[in-house]
Design an enzyme around this catalytic site. Structure first.
Site, PDB file in Angstrom:
ATOM      1  CG  ASP A   1      21.150 -11.200 -13.904  1.00 24.15           C
ATOM      2  OD1 ASP A   1      20.230 -11.243 -13.074  1.00 24.15           O
ATOM      3  OD2 ASP A   1      22.307 -11.604 -13.673  1.00 24.15           O
TER       4      ASP A   1
HETATM    5  N1  URA Z   1      22.821 -16.304 -12.686  1.00 27.10           N
HETATM    6  C1  URA Z   1      23.153 -15.027 -12.953  1.00 27.10           C
HETATM    7  O1  URA Z   1      24.135 -14.501 -12.437  1.00 27.10           O
HETATM    8  N2  URA Z   1      22.378 -14.337 -13.798  1.00 27.10           N
HETATM    9  C2  URA Z   1      21.310 -14.845 -14.426  1.00 27.10           C
HETATM   10  O2  URA Z   1      20.651 -14.170 -15.203  1.00 27.10           O
HETATM   11  C3  URA Z   1      20.973 -16.200 -14.138  1.00 27.10           C
HETATM   12  C4  URA Z   1      21.746 -16.902 -13.265  1.00 27.10           C
END
Ligand code: URA
Length: 244
Positions: free
Chosen positions: A106
């Protein structure tokens, strides 16, 4: 026998400009092959045997490249984006222009991201049936209930219906008073559904405030890399990935 490639493709693959720009560079005598000024952008060269120089700089050919990036927050896991810098933009020393991130983190997640142009390897790492372990470090609001360890180990079902595979939750610490408690955890997942760590921790009653990936299969984030820094994988790391 190794195949030959056109000189303009060789240089374009190494990010030295478009075919038209390379043609112009050849016309201006800026390119040398084995000590001779190249005359034809379409001449064929053997990547492992011929010495190509552009403006006096040796241009070695790399078919595949592998980088470990410590992804910082605020950078998108994509190759192009209208708003944000991308993880590929951070690999300033790259040769290949066809690099991409293997999977996504993310925008506000930090940590280990593999950047390569090896599509076969990316496919093997991400294939749903492959179940490559990924370890995340998360800081969360509230006290993670101890029961979550067993629940996650059995595999939980999220309120939106998603069934999660069994996952390993390790509670590192819980600090602060009830109202402002902070839990630090390690979560090992064998899959990578959208926002999965955040959704699982939310389901355990503890929204994530900070998230960092620290391993992916055999790769561990190099602790000397600050967010935004990267390095090529070592030969050993590449070999381990290829064995997957
Ligand atoms: N899980 C999440 O919530 N975000 C990420 O970036 C990776 C795994």
């Amino acid at each position: 026998m190794e195949q030959t490639i056109r000189l303009d493709k060789y240089l374009a693959d190494m990010g030295k400009g478009s075919r038209a720009q390379i043609k112009e560079a050849v016309r201006k005598g800026r390119i040398m092959v084995n000590g001779m000024t190249a005359k034809d952008p379409g001449m064929r060269v053997t990547a492992s045997a011929d010495h190509v120089k552009m403006d006096g700089e040796d241009i070695t050919y790399a078919l595949t490249e592998y980088y470990m990036l410590n992804k910082p927050q605020g950078v998108v896991s994509a190759t192009e984006d209208a708003r944000y810098r991308t993880v590929v933009d951070l690999i300033t020393g790259r040769k290949r222009k066809d690099l991409f991130p293997v999977g996504r983190l993310d925008l506000d997640t930090e940590g280990l991201l593999l950047i390569t142009n090896d599509g076969g390897l990316a496919h093997r790492l991400l294939a749903p049936g492959k179940h490559v372990d990924k370890v995340y470090y998360a800081e969360c609001q509230g006290r993670v209930p101890k029961a979550a360890v067993d629940d996650f180990a059995r595999g939980i079902r999220l309120p939106d219906g998603l069934s999660c595979l069994p996952a390993k939750l390790e509670i590192l610490s819980v600090t602060g008073t009830e109202a402002a408690a902070v839990s630090k955890v390690l979560l090992t997942l064998r899959e990578g559904k959208f926002h999965q760590v955040k959704r699982m921790m939310e389901a355990a009653g503890c929204p994530v405030t900070y998230l960092k990936r620290i391993t992916m299969g055999p790769l561990s984030l190099d602790e000397s890399l600050l967010p935004g820094q990267y390095r090529p994988l070592t030969e050993e790391e590449t070999e381990q990935l290829k064995q997957l």
